[in-house]
Design a protein around this motif. Structure first.
Motif, PDB file in Angstrom:
ATOM      1  N   PHE A   3       6.416 -97.146 -44.866  1.00  0.00           N
ATOM      2  CA  PHE A   3       6.818 -97.569 -43.381  1.00  0.00           C
ATOM      3  C   PHE A   3       6.544 -96.208 -42.509  1.00  0.00           C
ATOM      4  O   PHE A   3       6.566 -95.161 -43.241  1.00  0.00           O
ATOM      5  N   GLY A   4       6.504 -96.315 -41.272  1.00  0.00           N
ATOM      6  CA  GLY A   4       6.466 -95.196 -40.387  1.00  0.00           C
ATOM      7  C   GLY A   4       7.869 -94.641 -40.644  1.00  0.00           C
ATOM      8  O   GLY A   4       9.085 -95.034 -40.999  1.00  0.00           O
ATOM      9  N   HIS A   5       7.947 -93.373 -40.153  1.00  0.00           N
ATOM     10  CA  HIS A   5       9.112 -92.285 -40.318  1.00  0.00           C
ATOM     11  C   HIS A   5      10.347 -92.988 -39.653  1.00  0.00           C
ATOM     12  O   HIS A   5      11.422 -92.985 -40.230  1.00  0.00           O
ATOM     13  N   ASP A   6       9.959 -93.552 -38.345  1.00  0.00           N
ATOM     14  CA  ASP A   6      11.175 -94.027 -37.549  1.00  0.00           C
ATOM     15  C   ASP A   6      11.818 -95.383 -38.445  1.00  0.00           C
ATOM     16  O   ASP A   6      12.760 -95.646 -38.471  1.00  0.00           O
ATOM     17  N   GLN A  90       9.628 -98.977 -26.123  1.00  0.00           N
ATOM     18  CA  GLN A  90       8.853 -97.911 -25.337  1.00  0.00           C
ATOM     19  C   GLN A  90       8.636 -96.726 -26.523  1.00  0.00           C
ATOM     20  O   GLN A  90       9.300 -96.370 -27.369  1.00  0.00           O
ATOM     21  N   LEU A  91       7.490 -96.125 -26.331  1.00  0.00           N
ATOM     22  CA  LEU A  91       7.145 -94.805 -27.047  1.00  0.00           C
ATOM     23  C   LEU A  91       8.017 -93.708 -26.266  1.00  0.00           C
ATOM     24  O   LEU A  91       7.923 -93.476 -25.143  1.00  0.00           O
ATOM     25  N   VAL A  92       8.436 -92.794 -27.236  1.00  0.00           N
ATOM     26  CA  VAL A  92       9.323 -91.913 -26.796  1.00  0.00           C
ATOM     27  C   VAL A  92       9.212 -90.563 -27.828  1.00  0.00           C
ATOM     28  O   VAL A  92       8.793 -90.518 -28.757  1.00  0.00           O
ATOM     29  N   ARG A  93       9.527 -89.479 -27.242  1.00  0.00           N
ATOM     30  CA  ARG A  93       9.545 -88.029 -28.115  1.00  0.00           C
ATOM     31  C   ARG A  93      10.581 -87.326 -27.805  1.00  0.00           C
ATOM     32  O   ARG A  93      10.893 -87.139 -26.600  1.00  0.00           O
ATOM     33  N   GLY A  95      13.201 -83.762 -29.186  1.00  0.00           N
ATOM     34  CA  GLY A  95      13.262 -82.884 -30.307  1.00  0.00           C
ATOM     35  C   GLY A  95      12.263 -82.459 -31.178  1.00  0.00           C
ATOM     36  O   GLY A  95      11.243 -82.258 -30.374  1.00  0.00           O
ATOM     37  N   ASP A  96      12.166 -82.580 -32.559  1.00  0.00           N
ATOM     38  CA  ASP A  96      11.138 -82.270 -33.154  1.00  0.00           C
ATOM     39  C   ASP A  96      10.382 -83.607 -33.574  1.00  0.00           C
ATOM     40  O   ASP A  96       9.305 -83.413 -34.617  1.00  0.00           O
ATOM     41  N   GLU A  97      10.744 -84.614 -33.227  1.00  0.00           N
ATOM     42  CA  GLU A  97      10.121 -85.942 -33.607  1.00  0.00           C
ATOM     43  C   GLU A  97       8.983 -86.232 -32.653  1.00  0.00           C
ATOM     44  O   GLU A  97       9.272 -86.053 -31.519  1.00  0.00           O
ATOM     45  N   ASP A  98       7.659 -86.594 -33.171  1.00  0.00           N
ATOM     46  CA  ASP A  98       6.686 -86.774 -32.492  1.00  0.00           C
ATOM     47  C   ASP A  98       6.986 -88.387 -31.914  1.00  0.00           C
ATOM     48  O   ASP A  98       7.953 -89.040 -32.024  1.00  0.00           O
ATOM     49  N   TRP A  99       5.817 -88.828 -31.038  1.00  0.00           N
ATOM     50  CA  TRP A  99       5.990 -90.195 -30.608  1.00  0.00           C
ATOM     51  C   TRP A  99       6.503 -91.260 -31.797  1.00  0.00           C
ATOM     52  O   TRP A  99       5.814 -91.254 -32.825  1.00  0.00           O
ATOM     53  N   HIS A 100       7.429 -91.737 -31.384  1.00  0.00           N
ATOM     54  CA  HIS A 100       8.053 -93.106 -32.001  1.00  0.00           C
ATOM     55  C   HIS A 100       8.607 -94.046 -31.048  1.00  0.00           C
ATOM     56  O   HIS A 100       8.575 -93.885 -29.905  1.00  0.00           O
ATOM     57  N   LEU A 101       9.041 -95.263 -31.617  1.00  0.00           N
ATOM     58  CA  LEU A 101       9.407 -96.472 -30.954  1.00  0.00           C
ATOM     59  C   LEU A 101      11.113 -96.471 -30.444  1.00  0.00           C
ATOM     60  O   LEU A 101      11.717 -96.316 -31.710  1.00  0.00           O
ATOM     61  N   HIS A 102      11.447 -96.531 -29.564  1.00  0.00           N
ATOM     62  CA  HIS A 102      12.711 -96.917 -29.286  1.00  0.00           C
ATOM     63  C   HIS A 102      12.683 -97.940 -28.485  1.00  0.00           C
ATOM     64  O   HIS A 102      11.685 -98.199 -27.646  1.00  0.00           O
ATOM     65  N   ALA A 103      13.921 -98.935 -28.511  1.00  0.00           N
ATOM     66  CA  ALA A 103      13.858-100.326 -27.835  1.00  0.00           C
ATOM     67  C   ALA A 103      15.227-100.620 -26.881  1.00  0.00           C
ATOM     68  O   ALA A 103      15.355-101.242 -26.236  1.00  0.00           O
TER      69      ALA A 103
END
Length: 177
Positions: A3-6, A90-93, A95-103
């Motif tokens: 799966f994706g990292h998030d 929504q896509l968010v970035r 800290g050191d995390e690249d684009w990922h999904l928050h809802a």
């Protein structure tokens, strides 16, 4: 990576939360929430009070149910969780995390953010038909949930302690034959 990292991070955090409900209970203080929060790299609002602690504790049976049900029921539970929380992906970035999904916004209560993140992670699990990645610990004296992210789907125990206990028991059984 299955799966994706998030997705993996949300599942690992949720499994740790569910498995904190053991004997002894590992989530009884605000400091225990602090440790869980830091270990799983959560960001956003923290109230650091008894109410937040109790809300997280109340999620444990809900998440256990989600992780141990069948795929169709899991899909319905996920839909209910997202609707109840008013999730808006929504896509968010940060800290050191690249684009990922928050809802859900970072200002939402921690328990609501946890349930939404887990629901979003379970979207991937259900869509990819990977419910078999979640199971109960093979130790007959344990109620832990297992998240198996191994390539060959070989993880059977929720912790090293359970795996070691069973390995020692099997060794002793073989030795006593």
């Amino acid at each position: 990576m299955i799966f994706g990292h998030d997705t993996e991070a949300a599942l690992q955090a949720a499994v740790a939360l569910v498995n904190s409900d053991g004997d002894p209970d590992a989530l009884t203080t605000v400091q225990a929430v602090d440790a869980w929060y830091a270990e799983h790299r959560y960001t956003g609002r923290r109230d650091r009070d008894e109410r937040e602690l109790e809300e997280l504790r109340a999620l444990r049976p809900v998440l256990r149910d989600l992780f141990t049900t069948d795929r169709d029921r899991a899909a319905g539970l996920v839909n209910d969780m997202l609707a109840e929380a008013g999730a808006l992906p929504q896509l968010v970035r940060h800290g050191d995390e690249d684009w990922h999904l928050h809802a859900i916004g970072t200002d939402a209560p921690l328990a609501r953010r946890v349930i939404v993140e887990v629901a979003m992670a379970m979207v991937d699990v259900v869509r990819l038909d990977e419910m078999s990645r979640l199971s109960l610990c093979a130790d007959e004296n344990c109620r832990g949930v297992v998240l198996d992210l191994t390539r060959n789907r070989s993880r059977r125990f929720c912790s090293t302690a359970c795996a070691n206990r069973n390995a020692v028991a099997a060794y002793r059984a073989r030795k006593n034959r």
